[in-house]
Design an enzyme around this catalytic site. Structure first.
Site, PDB file in Angstrom:
ATOM      1  CG  ASP A 106      -6.616  -3.395  -3.612  1.00 21.76           C
ATOM      2  OD1 ASP A 106      -7.418  -2.947  -3.074  1.00 21.76           O
ATOM      3  OD2 ASP A 106      -5.268  -3.233  -3.597  1.00 21.76           O
ATOM      4  CB  SER A 142      -1.038   0.028   1.049  1.00 20.84           C
ATOM      5  OG  SER A 142      -1.975   0.938   1.040  1.00 20.84           O
ATOM      6  CG  HIS A 160      -5.528  -2.589   0.167  1.00 25.25           C
ATOM      7  ND1 HIS A 160      -4.881  -2.182  -1.074  1.00 25.25           N
ATOM      8  CD2 HIS A 160      -5.057  -1.792   1.052  1.00 25.25           C
ATOM      9  CE1 HIS A 160      -3.758  -1.069  -0.786  1.00 25.25           C
ATOM     10  NE2 HIS A 160      -4.121  -0.808   0.484  1.00 25.25           N
TER      11      HIS A 160
END
Length: 250
Positions: A192, A93, A222
Site C-alpha cells: 500500500d 480505507s 490497498h
C-alpha cells in the site's frame, strides 16, 4: 449506458452482528466477499452504501463525509433496531476511519481497521482516487474517448470541498483514538501507499487496550478484501471476532 449502483446489504446469521464499512470511491462490492464469509461463520452482517457512492463522480462530489458518516450511524442503528445488541465494526480505507470513529462514539465489541489513512494531513491523493474512479466509471458507461476527456477536464474544475472535509474528519478521529476501549485488530497491506503503512502502527500504538493485534499482508496493496490475500483477510477477521469476549458489557 445507465449503470446500476451497488446497494447496502444485510446478511442474517447469528446473534452477533458486524457493521461492515467500505471506503472512499468504493462500494459494498469491496466488502461483499468478506460479509458473505462472515455470515457463513454465523455472524449477521450489515454493510451500508454511502450516499453519492456507486454512481457518477459528479454525484459523489455533491455529498461529503458528514453524509457518509450519517449513513454509518444509520447502519449501526439499523442493527440495533433489528435487535442486535452485540455489534463489532469492520472497515476498509475511509471505512476504517469510520470504524475507528464508531469505536470512539458507540458501544462495540471489537474494532477492525483495514488500511486506514489516519495519518492523512492533506487532501493529496484524494482527487487522484476520484479521477481514476471517474475514468473507469465513464468507460463502463460506454462514452467515447473524447467525451471522457472533456468530462474529466470539467471534473477538475468542480468544487471539491468534500475532500477538505475528509481530511478534517480524519484528523478529528485521529485525535480521539484514545477513546477506543474495545479489542482492536489493525490490518495493512505491505504494498500500500506510505500514508497507509505509516498509519497502521500509529493506530496500533495510539489505542491503549490489552486485546489488540496488527497484521501485515506482504502481497497486498490497498483494498485487501479483494486482493491476492483476500481469503487470509477473511480468516483473520473471523479469528479476531471469534476470540474477542462478546460477554463483556459495553
Amino acid at each position: 449506458m445507465k449503470l446500476v449502483a451497488p446497494k447496502s446489504f444485510t446478511l442474517e446469521g447469528g446473534s452477533k452482528a458486524v457493521l461492515l464499512l467500505h471506503g472512499f470511491t468504493g462500494s459494498t462490492k469491496d466488502v461483499k466477499r468478506l460479509g458473505t464469509y462472515l455470515q457463513k461463520q454465523g455472524y449477521t452482517v450489515h454493510a451500508p452504501m454511502y450516499k453519492g457512492h456507486g454512481g457518477t463522480p459528479e454525484e459523489l462530489l455533491e455529498t461529503g463525509p458528514e453524509d457518509w458518516w450519517n449513513d454509518v450511524v444509520a447502519g449501526y442503528n439499523h442493527l440495533k433496531d433489528a435487535g442486535y445488541e452485540d455489534i463489532a465494526v469492520v472497515g476498509i480505507s475511509l471505512g476504517a476511519v469510520f470504524s475507528l470513529r464508531v469505536g470512539e462514539e458507540f458501544p462495540v465489541k471489537g474494532v477492525v481497521s483495514m488500511c486506514a489513512p489516519i495519518k492523512r494531513d492533506s487532501t493529496d491523493g484524494l482527487f487522484d482516487r476520484l479521477y481514476d474512479y471517474a475514468k473507469i466509471y465513464k468507460s463502463f458507461e460506454g462514452k467515447t474517448r473524447d467525451e471522457i476527456i472533456a468530462e474529466l477536464e470539467t471534473l477538475k474544475e468542480t468544487p471539491k470541498g468534500s475532500l477538505n472535509d475528509i481530511q478534517r474528519i480524519t484528523k478529528e478521529t485521529c485525535e480521539d483514538l484514545h477513546e477506543i476501549k474495545a479489542p482492536l485488530l489493525v490490518m495493512q497491506g505491505s504494498l500500500d501507499a506510505p500514508i497507509y503503512q505509516e498509519s497502521a502502527p500509529f493506530i496500533y500504538n495510539s489505542i491503549d487496550v490489552n486485546d489488540k493485534n496488527i497484521i501485515w499482508y506482504k502481497e497486498s496493496g490497498h483494498i485487501i478484501t479483494t486482493g491476492k490475500e483476500r481469503d487470509k483477510v477473511c480468516e483473520d477477521v473471523r479469528y479476531f471476532l471469534d476470540h474477542i469476549d462478546w460477554s463483556i458489557a459495553n
